[in-house]
Design a protein around this motif. Structure first.
Motif, short mmCIF file in Angstrom:
data_model
loop_
_atom_site.label_atom_id
_atom_site.label_comp_id
_atom_site.label_asym_id
_atom_site.label_seq_id
_atom_site.Cartn_x
_atom_site.Cartn_y
_atom_site.Cartn_z
N UNK A 138 -41.52 -26.96 -23.35
CA UNK A 138 -41.33 -28.32 -23.86
C UNK A 138 -39.99 -28.44 -24.59
N UNK A 139 -39.72 -27.44 -25.46
CA UNK A 139 -38.48 -27.48 -26.25
C UNK A 139 -37.25 -27.38 -25.36
N UNK A 181 -37.05 -28.45 -22.29
CA UNK A 181 -36.92 -29.76 -21.61
C UNK A 181 -36.25 -30.76 -22.55
N UNK A 182 -36.69 -30.75 -23.83
CA UNK A 182 -36.11 -31.67 -24.81
C UNK A 182 -34.62 -31.36 -24.98
N UNK A 201 -32.66 -32.67 -22.06
CA UNK A 201 -32.53 -34.13 -22.12
C UNK A 201 -31.49 -34.54 -23.15
N UNK A 202 -31.46 -33.81 -24.30
CA UNK A 202 -30.48 -34.12 -25.34
C UNK A 202 -29.07 -33.94 -24.78
N UNK A 245 -28.11 -34.12 -21.66
CA UNK A 245 -27.82 -35.18 -20.66
C UNK A 245 -27.49 -36.50 -21.36
N UNK A 246 -28.24 -36.79 -22.43
CA UNK A 246 -28.00 -38.05 -23.15
C UNK A 246 -26.65 -37.98 -23.89
N UNK A 303 -24.02 -38.64 -21.38
CA UNK A 303 -24.05 -40.07 -21.04
C UNK A 303 -23.36 -40.89 -22.13
N UNK A 304 -23.66 -40.55 -23.38
CA UNK A 304 -23.06 -41.28 -24.51
C UNK A 304 -21.55 -41.09 -24.53
N UNK A 319 -35.89 -39.27 -28.67
CA UNK A 319 -35.11 -39.22 -27.42
C UNK A 319 -35.37 -40.45 -26.56
N UNK A 376 -32.67 -43.13 -25.38
CA UNK A 376 -32.50 -43.42 -23.95
C UNK A 376 -32.55 -44.92 -23.71
N UNK A 397 -29.41 -46.57 -25.01
CA UNK A 397 -28.27 -46.33 -24.13
C UNK A 397 -28.35 -47.18 -22.88
N UNK A 401 -32.75 -40.10 -15.55
CA UNK A 401 -33.03 -38.72 -15.96
C UNK A 401 -34.40 -38.58 -16.58
#
Lengths: 66, 247
Positions: free
Chosen positions: A34-35, A37-38, A41-42, A44-45, A48-49, B217, B221, B224, B239
């Motif tokens: 889980x961690x 995956x988080x 995602x962080x 990737x975000x 993106x930012x 998160x 998301x 954004x 994503x």
């Protein structure tokens, strides 16, 4: 029932404690998944930012001409 | 919870469980009646007490959720029940192993302590399908809270009913007329109990931190995706589809 001899009882005691450790390890494994995956995602975000910020800072062609 | 607090909790849990297990095998004397197999007691009983306590705590968080409407209490209730169900699995498995060694059977159906714990465990297993069968988040939280309160109230009632019942084979360890456990066994039990209770707190803290981070998160998301570019499906939505991280 009379008490089991040590060599016989030892198997059951070991089995009980091993079950506990295995359950704990499985749970920790699930939490780790889980961690990760988080954290993915962080990342990737964050990418993106940064991409958005770069796009916002880039001047529009018309604005440059005027 | 801060990462440093979580780290301290993990270290303290590992230390207490390590010391507890060392006391079990190198300090506590063998029980006269059952012999070495009674060592399972120091694992099985704390797990059972902590699991049942966790179910009750889940009910208390659910009451706070219904009173305040704060989703944080719903998350605490869910995570408390979730951790207790996992501890419940450990209780059933270690209990079955102990029963096989002591009584020669994996399970005894006419023993009230065993059957009542199984009923409580199965009751809480239905919490998940009930919760996730409801799509609307507010309704899901409210119904889950009502379930947690009802089932949480059932736990002490069930415990008292079992204590009042005549047991056939399951031993009564605490406060028996025979005098209960000697000092070395009590000390070992208390250290093991503290270790297992702290393990529950640590697992709940980790799970809550992961849930909170997932929620943050999702908000990020959404922000954004909504920010500036409007229109079509954003990269952030691609994503992580909606609903991810909500469980």
């Amino acid at each position: 029932m009379p008490a089991l001899p040590l060599d016989e009882a030892g198997k059951y005691v070991a089995a009980a404690y091993v079950v506990f450790v295995v359950l704990l390890v499985v749970y920790i494994g699930i939490m780790a998944a889980k961690l990760s995956r988080i954290s993915r995602e962080i990342e990737e975000i964050a990418e993106l930012a940064e991409q958005r910020r770069a796009e916002e800072q880039e001047p529009e062609p018309e604005e440059v001409r005027s | 919870m801060k990462p440093s607090t979580l780290r301290t909790l993990v270290l303290l849990t590992a230390l207490l469980i390590g010391v507890g297990f060392a006391l079990v095998f190198f300090y506590a004397s063998n029980e006269a009646d059952q012999g070495f197999i009674q060592k399972i007691f120091y694992l099985h009983v704390p797990l059972a007490i902590v699991a049942l306590g966790g179910f009750v705590l889940g009910g208390i968080h659910a009451i706070r959720h219904l009173r305040s409407g704060d989703p944080v209490h719903d998350a605490r209730s869910y995570v408390s029940i979730h951790a207790s169900v996992i501890f419940g699995v450990a209780v059933l498995v270690t209990g079955a192993i102990w029963a096989k060694g002591s009584w020669g059977k994996w399970w005894v159906w006419d023993e009230p302590t065993l059957v009542s714990f199984l009923i409580v465990f199965l009751l809480y297993c239905t919490y998940y399908p009930l919760r996730y069968a409801i799509e609307d988040r507010d309704r899901q939280a409210r119904y889950a809270s009502v379930f947690a309160i009802t089932a949480g109230a059932f736990v002490p009632l069930n415990f008292m009913a079992v204590r009042a019942a005549e047991s056939l084979v399951h031993p009564r360890t605490f406060g028996t007329v025979e005098g209960g456990m000697p000092g070395d066994m009590w000390l070992t039990f208390l250290v093991c109990f503290a270790g297992i209770a702290l393990l529950w707190v640590t697992l709940v803290s980790f799970e809550l931190t992961a849930k909170r981070t997932s929620g943050q998160l999702s908000r990020l998301r959404r922000a954004l995706d909504d920010g500036g570019h409007g229109g079509g499906p954003g990269v952030a939505r691609r994503i992580a589809p909606s609903g991810a991280g909500s469980r």
